[in-house]
Design an enzyme around this catalytic site. Structure first.
Site, short mmCIF file in Angstrom:
data_model
loop_
_atom_site.label_atom_id
_atom_site.label_comp_id
_atom_site.label_asym_id
_atom_site.label_seq_id
_atom_site.Cartn_x
_atom_site.Cartn_y
_atom_site.Cartn_z
N GLU A 90 -3.99 7.26 -1.84
CA GLU A 90 -3.87 5.47 -1.62
C GLU A 90 -4.16 4.64 -2.29
O GLU A 90 -4.89 4.68 -3.11
CB GLU A 90 -3.66 5.43 0.18
CG GLU A 90 -3.40 3.41 0.37
CD GLU A 90 -3.38 3.57 1.93
OE1 GLU A 90 -2.31 2.37 2.24
OE2 GLU A 90 -3.44 4.26 2.62
N ARG B 187 -6.79 -1.23 -5.18
CA ARG B 187 -7.52 -1.08 -5.56
C ARG B 187 -7.41 0.96 -5.19
O ARG B 187 -6.01 0.48 -4.64
CB ARG B 187 -7.84 -1.21 -3.68
CG ARG B 187 -8.92 -0.99 -3.01
CD ARG B 187 -9.76 -1.15 -1.58
NE ARG B 187 -10.82 0.12 -0.39
CZ ARG B 187 -11.92 0.70 -1.27
NH1 ARG B 187 -12.08 -0.24 -1.72
NH2 ARG B 187 -12.68 1.56 -0.13
N TRP C 81 -11.87 -7.71 -0.42
CA TRP C 81 -10.63 -8.23 -0.68
C TRP C 81 -10.94 -9.43 -1.14
O TRP C 81 -10.02 -10.64 -1.78
CB TRP C 81 -9.66 -8.16 0.43
CG TRP C 81 -8.92 -6.64 0.03
CD1 TRP C 81 -9.24 -5.60 0.53
CD2 TRP C 81 -8.24 -6.20 -0.90
NE1 TRP C 81 -8.50 -4.38 0.68
CE2 TRP C 81 -6.97 -4.92 -0.65
CE3 TRP C 81 -7.96 -6.83 -2.50
CZ2 TRP C 81 -6.79 -4.02 -1.53
CZ3 TRP C 81 -5.97 -5.78 -2.79
CH2 TRP C 81 -6.25 -4.72 -2.98
N GLU D 149 0.74 -1.64 -0.06
CA GLU D 149 0.30 0.00 -0.23
C GLU D 149 0.40 1.45 -0.06
O GLU D 149 1.80 1.36 0.84
CB GLU D 149 -0.87 -0.19 1.06
CG GLU D 149 -1.21 -1.05 1.44
CD GLU D 149 -1.96 -1.29 3.09
OE1 GLU D 149 -2.50 -0.66 3.40
OE2 GLU D 149 -1.88 -2.21 3.50
N ASP E 47 -7.17 8.62 1.81
CA ASP E 47 -7.30 8.87 2.80
C ASP E 47 -6.17 10.24 4.04
O ASP E 47 -5.54 10.21 3.33
CB ASP E 47 -6.25 7.88 3.06
CG ASP E 47 -5.91 7.09 4.58
OD1 ASP E 47 -6.45 7.16 5.71
OD2 ASP E 47 -5.26 6.33 5.26
N TYR F 65 -7.77 4.68 -3.21
CA TYR F 65 -8.99 5.40 -2.81
C TYR F 65 -8.55 6.70 -1.28
O TYR F 65 -6.87 6.74 -2.01
CB TYR F 65 -9.77 4.64 -1.18
CG TYR F 65 -8.14 4.16 -0.30
CD1 TYR F 65 -8.69 4.75 1.16
CD2 TYR F 65 -7.97 2.64 -0.79
CE1 TYR F 65 -7.49 4.09 1.75
CE2 TYR F 65 -6.89 2.20 0.13
CZ TYR F 65 -7.23 2.32 1.17
OH TYR F 65 -5.73 2.00 2.18
#
Length: 474
Positions: free
Chosen positions: A75, A66, A435, A8, A70, A68
């Site tokens: 992220e 993914r 996930w 990540e 944050d 998104y």
């Protein structure tokens, strides 16, 4: 590697002087909206994931990963990858998604995304979190955890991204920091921000290992090791070493072959001491009172990996060979690691600049250069102007694959998830994507508890079920 791994990455957003600086949180939202609503890069969430992630905050991508928002920044979480080459490729896909969005929005000359871990102005830190799937039966006794912490604290000698200056964040008990000597340059960007060795909370007590037990898989078989200590690497070669060596050590852990009597007296303090050591001798104190150099610690892990893991795969052999090469070069020929190890590359650039401009190390100009090293725009990022040696250059070029932004890995459950993402892009059914599951409405779920399975057939059958769209007023 043959271990499910994901990474990540949190990105900073840098605006030019021509762009209103109140837009620093606006542009991440613009890019996120562009990717999901214009570029069709994925399917946006229709539901709350938690209180900080409302509908529309992000979503899953066609590559199985993914993206998104944050706390105001973007992220990107890579899809699950089984092999080291794939992991590095899909981590880079996040850079490609963001930079291509800025180009499409005509903002590439005014807005930049920065893949680093510190904000020199506010003292904030951005994370690069590593996730490793492990066997549930793996023993995490205090001596084993202590040995793992020793590896993680010392690996920064080749994984660190380097930084100008220092930060002095408050620990969880809010004790004021003690006065410290000025640090001109250090190995790691995250080292100053790690205040605990193992802890469950992420934001308020940043630890080397995040202890929450959230496997995102069948909890009876698997656990997920979640690491917060790592820097974001601009060099794909350094990223490969960071992930690959850690995966090797976790294999040694699962097989009960970790070295004995190699536990640090204080893993947090050692992490900071190694990062800041101006002599670059990197001597640390062990729990048994002895001292040892970080380089010698890494050689011990390398020798065990060579003994027990060599010839398990071609990729492992590549990793072991390059791990040894890097340790040897750190001791005797660091110039060979320019373009491969980030902190060495950055220090080389900064040294040249300091000398040519006659600067002192506290000149704020150096912090700007530090930041531009991490600019993901190939036209502007200083990393991209460096020419590495042949072997490092070949690796760095081999992992750049444009299709990774929209094509998933073929050998993990990211493949099945990506099929669901593509399906829900073209229909009006309500959906939930996670996930480890997908759902077409609140009652019809497909559980995907094994990350090693693609679930391609199961997803196809699930999506082909006859369904009717609920229309308001029916």
């Amino acid at each position: 590697m043959d271990r499910i791994v994901g990474i990540e990455t949190e990105y900073g957003c840098l605006l030019s002087e021509d762009e209103p600086h109140g837009n620093s949180e606006l542009w991440p939202a613009k890019v996120k909206n562009y990717l999901f609503r214009k570029a069709d890069a994925g399917t946006i969430d229709l539901h709350y994931r938690d209180y900080e992630e409302p509908p529309g905050n992000g979503g899953f991508l066609l590559n199985g990963g993914r993206l998104y928002l944050d706390m105001g920044h973007i992220e990107y979480a890579s899809p699950e990858c089984l092999h080291l080459h794939d992991l590095v490729t899909y981590e880079l896909a996040g850079d490609d998604l963001l930079q291509s969005s800025l180009v499409a929005l005509g903002a590439e000359d005014r807005v930049s995304f920065i893949k680093n871990n510190v904000d020199h102005h506010t003292g904030a830190t951005f994370g690069c979190h590593e996730n490793y799937l492990m066997k549930r039966e793996a023993q995490f006794t205090p001596p084993i955890l202590g040995t793992l912490l020793t590896f993680l604290a010392t690996r920064q000698i080749f994984t660190g991204a380097g930084r100008v200056g220092q930060s002095n964040p408050l620990a969880f008990d809010f004790e004021p920091p003690r006065p410290e000597a000025q640090v001109n340059f250090q190995l790691s960007q995250r080292a100053d921000h790690i205040v605990n060795d193992i802890y469950q909370w992420v934001q308020f007590n940043r630890a080397i290992i995040n202890a929450r037990d959230e496997p995102l898989a069948d909890y009876r078989k698997y656990r997920r090791l979640h690491l917060l200590i790592g820097d974001s690497n601009m060099s794909p070669y350094a990223n490969a070493l960071k992930i690959g060596t850690t995966a090797c050590v976790l294999s040694l852990l699962e097989e009960g072959r970790l070295p004995r009597n190699l536990v640090l007296a204080d893993a947090v303090q050692s992490t900071r001491d190694i990062s800041r050591d101006p002599t670059q001798m990197w001597i640390v104190r062990l729990e048994n009172g002895k001292t040892i150099g970080a380089l010698d610690v890494q050689w011990e892990f390398h020798h065990l990996a060579q003994k027990y893991l060599r010839n398990t795969s071609a990729e492992t052999n590549w990793l072991l060979e390059n791990w040894g090469f890097v340790l040897e070069a750190i001791a005797h020929n660091r110039h060979a690691l320019i373009g491969g190890v980030d902190w060495i590359t950055k220090k080389w650039l900064l040294d040249a600049f300091v000398e040519s401009e006659g600067l002192s190390w506290d000149d704020p100009w150096l912090q700007s250069i530090d930041l531009e090293y991490h600019n993901i725009d190939p036209r502007r990022g200083l990393f991209f102007g460096v020419t590495p040696g042949k072997g490092i250059a070949e690796w760095n070029n081999s992992v750049r694959r444009p299709s990774a932004t929209h094509v998933p890995p073929v050998n993990t459950r990211a493949s099945g998830r990506a099929r669901a993402v593509a399906f829900f892009q073209t229909c009006n059914f309500p959906y939930v994507i996670n996930w480890d599951s997908i759902a077409c409405d609140s009652r019809d779920f497909l559980i995907m508890g094994n990350p090693f399975e693609t679930y391609n057939d199961e997803v196809e059958r699930f999506l082909s079920k006859p369904r009717t769209v609920n229309v308001a007023g029916d």
